[in-house]
Design a protein around this motif. Structure first.
Motif, PDB file in Angstrom:
ATOM      1  N   THR A 182       0.812  -1.221   0.000  1.00 58.87           N
ATOM      2  CA  THR A 182       0.000   0.000   0.000  1.00 58.87           C
ATOM      3  C   THR A 182       0.844   1.270   0.000  1.00 58.87           C
ATOM      4  OG1 THR A 182      -0.140  -0.117   2.413  1.00 58.87           O
ATOM      5  CG2 THR A 182      -1.927  -1.136   1.156  1.00 58.87           C
ATOM      6  N   CYS A 183       2.147   1.138  -0.209  1.00 58.01           N
ATOM      7  CA  CYS A 183       3.006   2.321  -0.264  1.00 58.01           C
ATOM      8  C   CYS A 183       3.234   2.804  -1.693  1.00 58.01           C
ATOM      9  CB  CYS A 183       4.353   2.029   0.403  1.00 58.01           C
ATOM     10  SG  CYS A 183       4.280   1.980   2.208  1.00 58.01           S
ATOM     11  N   HIS A 184       2.694   2.091  -2.680  1.00 54.96           N
ATOM     12  CA  HIS A 184       2.963   2.469  -4.064  1.00 54.96           C
ATOM     13  C   HIS A 184       1.836   3.215  -4.777  1.00 54.96           C
ATOM     14  CE1 HIS A 184       0.536  -1.040  -5.296  1.00 54.96           C
ATOM     15  NE2 HIS A 184       0.431  -0.422  -6.454  1.00 54.96           N
ATOM     16  N   PRO A 185       0.539   3.049  -4.397  1.00 54.61           N
ATOM     17  CA  PRO A 185      -0.529   3.611  -5.248  1.00 54.61           C
ATOM     18  C   PRO A 185      -0.397   5.093  -5.533  1.00 54.61           C
ATOM     19  CG  PRO A 185      -1.457   2.098  -3.652  1.00 54.61           C
ATOM     20  CD  PRO A 185      -0.027   2.286  -3.265  1.00 54.61           C
ATOM     21  N   MET A 186      -0.214   5.906  -4.478  1.00 51.58           N
ATOM     22  CA  MET A 186      -0.192   7.363  -4.653  1.00 51.58           C
ATOM     23  C   MET A 186       1.051   7.839  -5.410  1.00 51.58           C
ATOM     24  SD  MET A 186       1.219   6.201  -1.844  1.00 51.58           S
ATOM     25  CE  MET A 186      -0.216   5.864  -0.846  1.00 51.58           C
ATOM     26  N   VAL A 187       2.045   6.964  -5.554  1.00 49.74           N
ATOM     27  CA  VAL A 187       3.270   7.300  -6.284  1.00 49.74           C
ATOM     28  C   VAL A 187       3.222   6.731  -7.699  1.00 49.74           C
ATOM     29  CG1 VAL A 187       5.776   7.093  -6.337  1.00 49.74           C
ATOM     30  CG2 VAL A 187       4.588   7.372  -4.137  1.00 49.74           C
ATOM     31  N   ALA A 188       3.051   5.404  -7.785  1.00 49.32           N
ATOM     32  CA  ALA A 188       3.080   4.732  -9.090  1.00 49.32           C
ATOM     33  C   ALA A 188       1.923   5.177  -9.987  1.00 49.32           C
ATOM     34  CB  ALA A 188       3.044   3.218  -8.888  1.00 49.32           C
ATOM     35  N   HIS A 189       0.786   5.527  -9.394  1.00 52.59           N
ATOM     36  CA  HIS A 189      -0.401   5.845 -10.191  1.00 52.59           C
ATOM     37  C   HIS A 189      -0.686   7.339 -10.279  1.00 52.59           C
ATOM     38  CE1 HIS A 189      -0.894   1.599 -10.210  1.00 52.59           C
ATOM     39  NE2 HIS A 189      -1.244   1.525  -8.937  1.00 52.59           N
ATOM     40  N   GLU A 190       0.283   8.150  -9.908  1.00 55.02           N
ATOM     41  CA  GLU A 190       0.062   9.596  -9.937  1.00 55.02           C
ATOM     42  C   GLU A 190      -0.162  10.105 -11.353  1.00 55.02           C
ATOM     43  OE1 GLU A 190       2.093  13.740  -8.284  1.00 55.02           O
ATOM     44  OE2 GLU A 190       3.190  11.856  -8.181  1.00 55.02           O
ATOM     45  N   SER A 191       0.555   9.542 -12.324  1.00 51.18           N
ATOM     46  CA  SER A 191       0.434  10.044 -13.700  1.00 51.18           C
ATOM     47  C   SER A 191      -0.847   9.567 -14.383  1.00 51.18           C
ATOM     48  CB  SER A 191       1.642   9.607 -14.533  1.00 51.18           C
ATOM     49  OG  SER A 191       1.722   8.193 -14.598  1.00 51.18           O
ATOM     50  N   SER A 192      -1.455   8.492 -13.883  1.00 50.82           N
ATOM     51  CA  SER A 192      -2.693   7.982 -14.489  1.00 50.82           C
ATOM     52  C   SER A 192      -3.905   8.392 -13.667  1.00 50.82           C
ATOM     53  CB  SER A 192      -2.621   6.458 -14.626  1.00 50.82           C
ATOM     54  OG  SER A 192      -2.357   5.852 -13.364  1.00 50.82           O
ATOM     55  N   ALA A 193      -4.107   7.736 -12.543  1.00 47.19           N
ATOM     56  CA  ALA A 193      -5.246   8.081 -11.688  1.00 47.19           C
ATOM     57  C   ALA A 193      -5.138   9.515 -11.182  1.00 47.19           C
ATOM     58  CB  ALA A 193      -5.321   7.111 -10.509  1.00 47.19           C
ATOM     59  N   GLY A 194      -3.910   9.948 -10.886  1.00 49.25           N
ATOM     60  CA  GLY A 194      -3.718  11.307 -10.388  1.00 49.25           C
ATOM     61  C   GLY A 194      -4.132  12.352 -11.406  1.00 49.25           C
ATOM     62  N   THR A 195      -3.775  12.135 -12.662  1.00 47.54           N
ATOM     63  CA  THR A 195      -4.166  13.068 -13.722  1.00 47.54           C
ATOM     64  C   THR A 195      -5.680  13.078 -13.910  1.00 47.54           C
ATOM     65  OG1 THR A 195      -2.066  12.733 -14.881  1.00 47.54           O
ATOM     66  CG2 THR A 195      -3.911  13.594 -16.175  1.00 47.54           C
ATOM     67  N   ALA A 196      -6.287  11.894 -13.876  1.00 45.40           N
ATOM     68  CA  ALA A 196      -7.735  11.805 -14.035  1.00 45.40           C
ATOM     69  C   ALA A 196      -8.459  12.527 -12.902  1.00 45.40           C
ATOM     70  CB  ALA A 196      -8.161  10.336 -14.082  1.00 45.40           C
ATOM     71  N   VAL A 197      -7.949  12.395 -11.694  1.00 41.32           N
ATOM     72  CA  VAL A 197      -8.550  13.077 -10.549  1.00 41.32           C
ATOM     73  C   VAL A 197      -8.436  14.588 -10.713  1.00 41.32           C
ATOM     74  CG1 VAL A 197      -8.333  13.505  -8.070  1.00 41.32           C
ATOM     75  CG2 VAL A 197      -8.272  11.164  -8.941  1.00 41.32           C
ATOM     76  N   SER A 198      -7.290  15.051 -11.198  1.00 39.77           N
ATOM     77  CA  SER A 198      -7.094  16.489 -11.408  1.00 39.77           C
ATOM     78  C   SER A 198      -8.096  17.051 -12.418  1.00 39.77           C
ATOM     79  CB  SER A 198      -5.662  16.764 -11.901  1.00 39.77           C
ATOM     80  OG  SER A 198      -4.720  16.381 -10.922  1.00 39.77           O
ATOM     81  N   VAL A 199      -8.333  16.285 -13.481  1.00 38.09           N
ATOM     82  CA  VAL A 199      -9.313  16.708 -14.485  1.00 38.09           C
ATOM     83  C   VAL A 199     -10.707  16.771 -13.869  1.00 38.09           C
ATOM     84  CG1 VAL A 199     -10.459  16.057 -16.642  1.00 38.09           C
ATOM     85  CG2 VAL A 199      -7.966  15.832 -16.422  1.00 38.09           C
ATOM     86  N   TRP A 200     -11.045  15.780 -13.057  1.00 37.89           N
ATOM     87  CA  TRP A 200     -12.361  15.759 -12.423  1.00 37.89           C
ATOM     88  C   TRP A 200     -12.533  16.940 -11.471  1.00 37.89           C
ATOM     89  CZ3 TRP A 200     -17.159  15.275 -11.932  1.00 37.89           C
ATOM     90  CH2 TRP A 200     -17.802  15.243 -10.694  1.00 37.89           C
ATOM     91  N   GLU A 201     -11.496  17.262 -10.734  1.00 42.19           N
ATOM     92  CA  GLU A 201     -11.593  18.385  -9.795  1.00 42.19           C
ATOM     93  C   GLU A 201     -11.915  19.685 -10.522  1.00 42.19           C
ATOM     94  OE1 GLU A 201      -7.862  18.126  -7.801  1.00 42.19           O
ATOM     95  OE2 GLU A 201      -8.582  16.697  -6.288  1.00 42.19           O
ATOM     96  N   LYS A 202     -11.393  19.845 -11.725  1.00 41.47           N
ATOM     97  CA  LYS A 202     -11.709  21.028 -12.512  1.00 41.47           C
ATOM     98  C   LYS A 202     -13.151  21.004 -13.028  1.00 41.47           C
ATOM     99  CE  LYS A 202      -6.910  21.522 -14.023  1.00 41.47           C
ATOM    100  NZ  LYS A 202      -5.968  21.457 -15.168  1.00 41.47           N
ATOM    101  N   GLU A 203     -13.656  19.791 -13.306  1.00 38.06           N
ATOM    102  CA  GLU A 203     -14.998  19.636 -13.836  1.00 38.06           C
ATOM    103  C   GLU A 203     -16.071  19.774 -12.760  1.00 38.06           C
ATOM    104  OE1 GLU A 203     -16.082  19.074 -17.090  1.00 38.06           O
ATOM    105  OE2 GLU A 203     -14.038  19.735 -17.513  1.00 38.06           O
ATOM    106  N   GLN A 204     -15.675  19.571 -11.484  1.00 34.50           N
ATOM    107  CA  GLN A 204     -16.648  19.623 -10.396  1.00 34.50           C
ATOM    108  C   GLN A 204     -17.408  20.948 -10.341  1.00 34.50           C
ATOM    109  OE1 GLN A 204     -14.026  18.292  -7.061  1.00 34.50           O
ATOM    110  NE2 GLN A 204     -15.770  17.008  -6.514  1.00 34.50           N
ATOM    111  N   ALA A 205     -16.734  22.023 -10.756  1.00 34.29           N
ATOM    112  CA  ALA A 205     -17.361  23.356 -10.704  1.00 34.29           C
ATOM    113  C   ALA A 205     -18.607  23.430 -11.583  1.00 34.29           C
ATOM    114  CB  ALA A 205     -16.350  24.410 -11.134  1.00 34.29           C
ATOM    115  N   LYS A 206     -18.682  22.555 -12.565  1.00 31.45           N
ATOM    116  CA  LYS A 206     -19.828  22.547 -13.470  1.00 31.45           C
ATOM    117  C   LYS A 206     -21.033  21.815 -12.866  1.00 31.45           C
ATOM    118  CE  LYS A 206     -16.769  22.518 -17.508  1.00 31.45           C
ATOM    119  NZ  LYS A 206     -16.376  21.783 -18.739  1.00 31.45           N
ATOM    120  N   GLY A 207     -20.808  21.167 -11.723  1.00 29.92           N
ATOM    121  CA  GLY A 207     -21.893  20.449 -11.068  1.00 29.92           C
ATOM    122  C   GLY A 207     -22.091  19.065 -11.654  1.00 29.92           C
TER     123      GLY A 207
END
Length: 330
Positions: free
Chosen positions: A96-121
């Motif tokens: 459990t020490c790898h997810p937030m590091v190994a998946h930052e470029s995939s899941a992390g990028t997707a989360v960042s996109v979603w955070e920007k979209e949240q403003a639209k409701g």
């Protein structure tokens, strides 16, 4: 004899009096547990009950999530080739020490996109609910805990897991209450184990109804088969989430699985180096640690990895004679 082509070629050989005429030898040690079929090819060894023990509770929880207490295997498995040793894939299931590091470029990028979209409701998409928890901080994974069982089995997600906060499916809880009663229904759905490892090479996710089998093909080549199950009598939306999870995380087309694949292949190449003889799995090790007990530990502990390798050593050396003691010459 009926299945043998050109039977006259065996006349006067005595074939009819041999075991060969009976075809394949039947497997004597078969156990059907909640419609899963287990077999032991060896005539000797531990019983099914002794080998799995309390770890069967993960299978129970996965099946009990059906209001009817049944699963249906749907479709063929997704198959995904990995150029690494099978033990790497198994140990990674409780790292459990790898997810937030190994998946930052995939899941992390997707989360960042979603955070920007949240403003639209609008509601959070199911896909975001599936991969966003991979970016949870270390503190989350530490707190969710890890449990080990004897014989190399174990699971992450003792108190919570990345599957704990999915959106409620309309009508599902009411179905569970009707089937089990409210207290039992809450107990079943409140158990959100992350990955359960059944030594040597099976992993299940009860809350999302998937199973992976890690099939060794060579010392540096492993085929992963990912199966999906439908909860009989449950709303279709649950199976939709199961399929989405399997595609996003476990498939050759995955946005998350490729991160792991890259790490596995680099680690496999690293093992060919003579720089270091040992791979260290001592995180949160405590002196006197045993591998024949059921225990819980910090969620980022490498306790289950050590449990896995202790079982591997045990079963690989089971038939070996006790090594001779060699006294150093004075």
């Amino acid at each position: 004899m009926l299945a043998i082509p050109l039977k006259k070629g065996y006349e006067n050989t005595g074939l009819e009096n041999t075991d060969a005429v009976k075809g394949l030898a039947p497997v004597a040690n078969v156990k059907i547990y909640r419609e899963f079929i287990f077999a032991r090819l060896n005539d000797t060894g531990e019983s099914f009950e002794a080998f799995f023990g309390d770890s069967l509770s993960s299978i129970d929880n996965m099946i009990d999530r059906s209001p009817e207490g049944k699963l249906v295997l749907e479709g063929a498995p997704l198959r995904y080739m990995h150029n690494c040793n099978w033990k790497m894939l198994v140990e990674n299931q409780t790292d459990t020490c790898h997810p937030m590091v190994a998946h930052e470029s995939s899941a992390g990028t997707a989360v960042s996109v979603w955070e920007k979209e949240q403003a639209k409701g609008g509601p959070k998409p199911m896909a975001v609910e599936v991969y966003a928890p991979f970016m949870a901080p270390y503190e989350f994974f530490e707190g969710m805990g890890i449990r080990v069982w004897p014989h190399g089995h174990g699971h992450t997600g003792v108190t919570t897991s990345i599957h704990a906060d999915y959106s409620a499916v309309p009508g599902y809880f009411d179905q569970m209450v009707e089937a089990y009663g409210e207290e039992r229904a809450r107990a079943i759905l409140g158990e959100n184990r992350h990955n359960t490892v059944y030594f040597p090479h099976i992993m299940i996710k009860g809350p999302i109804q998937t199973m992976r089998v890690f099939r060794p093909l060579a010392a540096d080549r492993t085929l992963v088969e990912s199966y999906t199950f439908r909860l009989v009598g449950a709303p279709d939306m649950l199976f939709e989430r199961t399929l989405m999870y399997n595609r996003l995380i476990n498939a050759p087309t995955s946005i998350v699985g490729h991160d792991d694949l890259e790490v596995y292949e680099r680690a496999q190449k690293g093992l060919a180096s003579d720089a270091l003889e040992w791979v260290n799995v001592q995180r949160l090790y405590e002196p006197g640690e045993r591998h024949d007990v059921t225990e819980t530990a910090n969620g980022t502990s490498e306790r289950q990895m050590r449990n896995q390798f202790a079982a591997w050593v045990h079963y690989m050396t089971l038939d070996m004679a006790e090594p001779a003691r060699v006294e150093a010459a004075e």
